[in-house]
Motif scaffolding. Structure first.
Motif, PDB file in Angstrom:
ATOM      1  N   ILE A  56      17.989  81.120  11.080  1.00 44.96           N
ATOM      2  CA  ILE A  56      18.956  80.354  11.797  1.00 44.96           C
ATOM      3  C   ILE A  56      19.956  80.593  12.730  1.00 44.96           C
ATOM      4  O   ILE A  56      20.246  80.011  13.843  1.00 44.96           O
ATOM      5  N   CYS A  57      20.426  81.972  12.571  1.00 46.34           N
ATOM      6  CA  CYS A  57      21.761  82.509  13.336  1.00 46.34           C
ATOM      7  C   CYS A  57      20.810  82.753  14.543  1.00 46.34           C
ATOM      8  O   CYS A  57      21.540  82.996  15.849  1.00 46.34           O
ATOM      9  N   SER A  58      19.517  83.327  14.633  1.00 49.53           N
ATOM     10  CA  SER A  58      18.758  83.813  15.783  1.00 49.53           C
ATOM     11  C   SER A  58      18.169  82.615  16.766  1.00 49.53           C
ATOM     12  O   SER A  58      17.154  83.100  17.447  1.00 49.53           O
ATOM     13  N   ALA A  59      18.193  81.351  16.299  1.00 51.30           N
ATOM     14  CA  ALA A  59      17.373  80.340  16.745  1.00 51.30           C
ATOM     15  C   ALA A  59      17.614  80.162  18.297  1.00 51.30           C
ATOM     16  O   ALA A  59      16.867  79.772  19.184  1.00 51.30           O
ATOM     17  N   ARG A  60      18.862  80.493  18.574  1.00 57.70           N
ATOM     18  CA  ARG A  60      19.484  80.416  20.152  1.00 57.70           C
ATOM     19  C   ARG A  60      19.074  81.584  21.034  1.00 57.70           C
ATOM     20  O   ARG A  60      19.565  81.785  22.217  1.00 57.70           O
ATOM     21  N   ALA A  61      18.358  82.703  20.352  1.00 62.68           N
ATOM     22  CA  ALA A  61      17.969  83.766  21.345  1.00 62.68           C
ATOM     23  C   ALA A  61      17.253  83.608  22.445  1.00 62.68           C
ATOM     24  O   ALA A  61      15.982  83.091  22.174  1.00 62.68           O
ATOM     25  N   SER A  62      17.490  83.711  23.469  1.00 60.37           N
ATOM     26  CA  SER A  62      16.789  83.518  24.887  1.00 60.37           C
ATOM     27  C   SER A  62      16.521  84.602  25.845  1.00 60.37           C
ATOM     28  O   SER A  62      16.035  84.403  26.983  1.00 60.37           O
ATOM     29  N   VAL A 105      14.030  74.389  17.468  1.00 57.18           N
ATOM     30  CA  VAL A 105      14.132  73.510  16.321  1.00 57.18           C
ATOM     31  C   VAL A 105      13.040  74.213  15.092  1.00 57.18           C
ATOM     32  O   VAL A 105      13.346  74.204  14.111  1.00 57.18           O
ATOM     33  N   ILE A 106      12.182  75.197  15.719  1.00 59.80           N
ATOM     34  CA  ILE A 106      11.280  75.691  14.672  1.00 59.80           C
ATOM     35  C   ILE A 106      11.786  76.885  13.937  1.00 59.80           C
ATOM     36  O   ILE A 106      11.666  76.883  12.850  1.00 59.80           O
ATOM     37  N   PHE A 107      12.907  77.402  14.466  1.00 55.56           N
ATOM     38  CA  PHE A 107      13.634  78.596  13.888  1.00 55.56           C
ATOM     39  C   PHE A 107      14.642  77.848  12.946  1.00 55.56           C
ATOM     40  O   PHE A 107      14.743  78.551  11.856  1.00 55.56           O
TER      41      PHE A 107
END
Length: 542
Positions: free
Chosen positions: A348-354, A424-426
């Motif tokens: 959840i915390c790493s979902a925005r890693a880009s 969304v998947i993460f």
């Protein structure tokens, strides 16, 4: 009225695990099998981009290859349990190694995605299943006190192979294409046959022979020297043979034991594992393609899986050592719940890693939490059901998890195709893992602790060994009931009682000659040593 003979139709006493010796070779074989079983479906994702180009398919279509492999690994659990109970671990593993290798070799000649599903997915997945489950059963047979550590070391095979198979797959893809890579991978899977060959079962027959020889030796030492000694031994043997003749019709061995569903701990564990598997495998399967889509070069994208594997290598044995501590082992289910919570929050915390740095940080924390889950999942199951029922329990658990494996990664791939968004998947995968952690922790505390409020037995074993001890006690009680039901007054039995009386008198005379009396207050323990032997014999004969 002695200990039940395993050959009298009774359940044989389980051989004491050596916790070492040849068990270390078995552990090495289990290490390799676990590495192939868990790392291979993830490492195959390196070839997905090329497969999408050649077969003109999308993410969800290629994700089905890994999902089918994992589904076969889990879904054929009951079949593996039945085969192991019928034929033993070693033959099943040898056949499995051949099937796994044949599947990848045939996959290199496929011309469409459906053929790839049948070869790399079904055939290779079935072969790995026939290796994976028997190896875990053998590991539980050889280790008891060191079982948490052994499980942690064996589970470390997954990250070791993941960190090596992913870069190897990328190299093979660049030099030989995906067909050449599949062919070479098929050759590597033949090593599963070698691992199966070292899975030597503990020799229960030899143990029975040594027990009989020791009994005869003790009888000769304790009875008076002469004809009576030989007569007593032959009479005892004759009595045993007479009992064997009466007890010849015995029940067939259960190929699959469904009685474990009456265990509340097993039900809680199964439900939580089903929810866990829905999201656990999604991030590592889609990670490489996600990195490539964000502009990360192919080699560096494949290296992300190696980072997870490298961290995982140290996390699993370390977690196994912690789980083996005396004050942790009784509460290993809560440690497992914490590890799942850690893994879900990482997703959840790493979902925005880009960017690549963010993905590397995600891989580090995911490797730690994933290693903890991998090291504890089967240790918790062994602690719940015991080693005697583990072969049936793991088969049924893997079957239930197979449905989650078929739902999780393909659904995630379909969402990627529809939304073109990995965030969304993460979030979804992490939420599923967190839910499973909360369910296991809360249900274990509420349901199982409520059951513990009932008056426990005087000597309550630790949770890590409780199931095995309870099973051993029940087996002894069952054997005694069976032997008492079949006990009939006969001439041979009277002879055995006479011999036992003579033996007791002989021991008592020796003790009087040595001047050793029977201290008062020692009660039952002293009676076994010969102080009140006459009363004991009369009670037993009655």
């Amino acid at each position: 009225m002695g200990r039940p003979d395993p050959e009298e139709g009774q359940l044989p006493a389980p051989v004491k695990p050596p916790d070492g010796g040849w068990g270390w070779i078995v552990l090495l074989g289990c290490f390799v099998i676990t590495g192939f079983s868990y790392a291979f479906p993830k490492a195959v994702s390196v070839y997905f981009k090329e497969l999408m180009k050649d077969f003109h398919v999308g993410y969800s279509d290629t994700a089905w290859i890994s999902s089918i492999m994992l589904a076969m690994l889990y879904g054929t659990g009951p079949v593996c349990s039945i085969m192991v109970n019928q034929f033993g671990c070693r033959p099943v593993m040898l056949i499995g190694g051949l099937l796994a290798s044949a599947g990848m070799i045939l996959a290199s000649f496929t011309t469409n995605i459906i053929e790839l599903y049948l070869t790399a997915g079904v055939l290779t997945g079935l072969g790995m299943a026939l290796n994976f489950q028997p190896s875990l059963i053998m590991l539980g047979t050889y280790f008891d006190k060191r079982r948490p550590l052994a499980n942690g070391l064996a589970a470390a095979g997954s990250p070791v192979f993941l960190s090596s198979l992913s870069p190897l797959g990328q190299v093979l893809l660049e030099k030989f294409g995906w067909r050449g890579g599949f062919l070479i991978m098929g050759g590597l899977l033949l090593n599963c046959c070698t691992c199966g060959a070292v899975m030597r079962p503990l020799d229960m027959g030899m143990k029975r022979k040594m027990g009989k020889a020791q009994d005869k030796y003790e009888a000769k030492e304790m009875l008076p020297i002469g004809g009576k000694s030989e007569e007593g031994i032959s009479t005892t043997d004759g009595t045993k043979k007479g009992k064997k003749a009466k007890k010849k019709p015995k029940k067939g061995k259960k190929l699959l034991d469904f009685s474990i569903f009456s265990n509340r701990g097993f039900i809680i564990y199964t439900i939580s594992k089903f929810i866990l598997v829905l999201g656990l495998f999604v991030p590592p399967i889609l990670l490489v393609n996600y990195a490539k889509d964000t502009g990360v070069p192919d080699t560096e994208a494949a290296f992300l899986l190696s980072i997870i594997g490298f961290i995982d290598i140290f996390a699993r044995p370390a977690c196994g050592m912690v789980a083996g501590l005396k004050w942790v082992r009784p509460h290993v289910a809560y440690l497992f719940s914490f590890s799942m919570l850690f893994n879900g929050l990482t997703d959840i915390c790493s979902a925005r890693a880009s960017n690549y740095t963010g993905l590397v940080i995600f891989c580090v924390f995911f490797g730690i939490s994933y290693g903890m889950v991998g090291a504890l999942q089967f240790e918790v199951l062994m602690a719940i059901v015991g080693s005697q029922k583990f072969s049936s329990a793991i088969g049924l658990v893997l079957l239930i998890e197979a449905f989650a494996v078929l739902i999780g990664p393909p659904s995630a791939g379909r969402l990627v195709d529809a939304l073109k968004n990995y965030e969304v998947i993460f979030y979804l995968a992490g939420s599923e893992v967190v839910l499973s952690a909360l369910f296991l922790g809360v249900a274990s505390y509420c349901c199982l602790n409520r059951g513990k409020k009932e008056p426990p037995p005087e000597n309550n074993p630790t949770a890590g060994a409780g199931s095995d001890t309870e099973e051993a006690e029940s087996d002894v009680q069952e054997a005694e009931e069976h032997s008492s039901d079949n006990h009939q007054p006969a001439h041979s039995t009277d002879n055995a009682v006479v011999v036992a009386n003579e033996e007791a008198n002989h021991v008592a005379e020796e003790q009087r000659g040595e001047g050793g009396g029977c201290p008062a207050g020692d009660g039952e323990v002293l009676a076994r040593d010969g102080c009140n032997a006459d009363q004991m014999v009369e009670r037993d004969s009655f």
